[in-house]
Design a protein around this motif. Structure first.
Motif, PDB file in Angstrom:
ATOM      1  N   GLY A  16      -2.112 -10.185  -1.761  1.00 34.66           N
ATOM      2  CA  GLY A  16      -2.291  -9.331  -3.384  1.00 34.66           C
ATOM      3  C   GLY A  16      -2.092  -9.634  -4.425  1.00 34.66           C
ATOM      4  O   GLY A  16      -2.298  -9.016  -5.040  1.00 34.66           O
ATOM      5  N   ASP A  17      -1.051 -10.939  -4.539  1.00 33.12           N
ATOM      6  CA  ASP A  17      -0.441 -10.946  -6.043  1.00 33.12           C
ATOM      7  C   ASP A  17      -1.332 -11.836  -6.937  1.00 33.12           C
ATOM      8  O   ASP A  17      -1.230 -12.201  -7.749  1.00 33.12           O
ATOM      9  CB  ASP A  17       1.762 -11.192  -6.138  1.00 33.12           C
ATOM     10  N   ARG A  19      -4.311 -12.255  -5.996  1.00 25.20           N
ATOM     11  CA  ARG A  19      -6.054 -11.297  -6.237  1.00 25.20           C
ATOM     12  C   ARG A  19      -6.293 -10.601  -6.356  1.00 25.20           C
ATOM     13  O   ARG A  19      -5.515 -10.003  -7.168  1.00 25.20           O
ATOM     14  CB  ARG A  19      -6.701 -11.440  -5.029  1.00 25.20           C
ATOM     15  N   ASN A  20      -7.756 -10.655  -7.916  1.00 23.91           N
ATOM     16  CA  ASN A  20      -8.298  -9.533  -8.293  1.00 23.91           C
ATOM     17  C   ASN A  20      -8.963  -9.209  -8.269  1.00 23.91           C
ATOM     18  O   ASN A  20      -9.458  -8.984  -6.968  1.00 23.91           O
ATOM     19  CB  ASN A  20      -9.093 -10.646  -9.710  1.00 23.91           C
ATOM     20  N   ALA A  21      -8.761  -7.254  -8.237  1.00 25.16           N
ATOM     21  CA  ALA A  21      -9.374  -6.330  -7.431  1.00 25.16           C
ATOM     22  C   ALA A  21     -10.945  -6.702  -7.786  1.00 25.16           C
ATOM     23  O   ALA A  21     -11.286  -7.092  -8.707  1.00 25.16           O
ATOM     24  CB  ALA A  21      -8.546  -5.292  -8.539  1.00 25.16           C
ATOM     25  N   LYS A  22     -11.309  -5.814  -6.749  1.00 29.91           N
ATOM     26  CA  LYS A  22     -12.728  -5.505  -7.241  1.00 29.91           C
ATOM     27  C   LYS A  22     -13.451  -5.359  -8.245  1.00 29.91           C
ATOM     28  O   LYS A  22     -13.016  -4.144  -8.639  1.00 29.91           O
ATOM     29  CB  LYS A  22     -13.796  -5.817  -5.802  1.00 29.91           C
ATOM     30  N   SER A  23     -14.340  -5.301  -9.130  1.00 32.00           N
ATOM     31  CA  SER A  23     -15.215  -4.688  -9.914  1.00 32.00           C
ATOM     32  C   SER A  23     -15.702  -3.065  -9.346  1.00 32.00           C
ATOM     33  O   SER A  23     -15.131  -1.925 -10.371  1.00 32.00           O
ATOM     34  CB  SER A  23     -16.199  -5.171 -10.657  1.00 32.00           C
ATOM     35  N   SER A  24     -15.718  -3.045  -7.749  1.00 32.93           N
ATOM     36  CA  SER A  24     -16.441  -1.574  -7.141  1.00 32.93           C
ATOM     37  C   SER A  24     -15.121  -0.652  -7.178  1.00 32.93           C
ATOM     38  O   SER A  24     -15.045   0.715  -7.139  1.00 32.93           O
ATOM     39  CB  SER A  24     -16.959  -1.894  -6.336  1.00 32.93           C
ATOM     40  N   GLU A  25     -13.666  -1.615  -7.151  1.00 28.67           N
ATOM     41  CA  GLU A  25     -13.004  -0.800  -6.839  1.00 28.67           C
ATOM     42  C   GLU A  25     -12.083   0.445  -8.203  1.00 28.67           C
ATOM     43  O   GLU A  25     -11.337   1.144  -8.569  1.00 28.67           O
ATOM     44  CB  GLU A  25     -11.592  -1.429  -6.345  1.00 28.67           C
ATOM     45  N   LEU A  26     -12.190  -1.416  -9.356  1.00 24.55           N
ATOM     46  CA  LEU A  26     -12.254   0.023 -10.959  1.00 24.55           C
ATOM     47  C   LEU A  26     -12.418   1.402 -11.091  1.00 24.55           C
ATOM     48  O   LEU A  26     -13.736   1.097 -10.744  1.00 24.55           O
ATOM     49  CB  LEU A  26     -12.562  -1.514 -11.714  1.00 24.55           C
ATOM     50  N   GLU A  27     -11.903   1.919 -11.565  1.00 22.12           N
ATOM     51  CA  GLU A  27     -12.854   3.014 -12.145  1.00 22.12           C
ATOM     52  C   GLU A  27     -12.889   2.898 -13.279  1.00 22.12           C
ATOM     53  O   GLU A  27     -12.337   2.252 -14.597  1.00 22.12           O
ATOM     54  CB  GLU A  27     -11.475   4.552 -11.827  1.00 22.12           C
ATOM     55  N   ARG A  30     -11.207   5.193 -16.668  1.00 27.82           N
ATOM     56  CA  ARG A  30     -10.343   4.329 -16.849  1.00 27.82           C
ATOM     57  C   ARG A  30      -9.189   4.985 -18.512  1.00 27.82           C
ATOM     58  O   ARG A  30      -8.733   5.131 -18.554  1.00 27.82           O
ATOM     59  CB  ARG A  30     -10.344   2.625 -16.344  1.00 27.82           C
TER      60      ARG A  30
END
Length: 111
Positions: A16-17, A19-27, A30
């Motif tokens: 997990g360290d 990989r980048n977060a998916k854009s769908s997971e970002l609020e 923010r």
């Protein structure tokens, strides 16, 4: 030693360290979390851009001026006189130019 990289041993990191977060997971909200007036406009350590600072100043200009500020806008020599000093050359020139502009406006309004 082939498993080592320039930043350390690959076994130390979890998946997990890396990989980048998916854009769908970002609020999307923010960036709207801040509280109104949470920034000090004159704070040099504030990381806001120049464009954001300029926009904030334009909003502040719309607010009503205090009595002292209104007097300073009418007479540029007033601060020096209030402190018992002779006004600077620039302040004197500003006062002359302001008087000329007011006279010109009065003449135009009379016509």
């Amino acid at each position: 030693m082939s498993g080592n990289s320039n930043v350390g041993n690959s076994q130390v990191y979890e998946a997990g360290d890396q990989r980048n977060a998916k854009s769908s997971e970002l609020e999307s909200d923010r960036f709207h979390e801040g509280v109104k007036h949470s920034h000090n406009n004159n704070d040099p350590k504030d990381n806001r851009s120049l464009v954001n600072r300029a926009a904030a100043e334009r909003q502040d200009e719309g607010s009503e001026d205090s009595v002292e500020t209104a007097q300073l806008k009418k007479d540029p020599t007033l601060p020096a006189k209030m402190h018992g000093n002779e006004p600077s050359r620039g302040a004197k020139i500003d006062a002359e130019l302001q008087a000329e502009d007011e006279a010109t406006l009065r003449k135009k309004n009379q016509k």
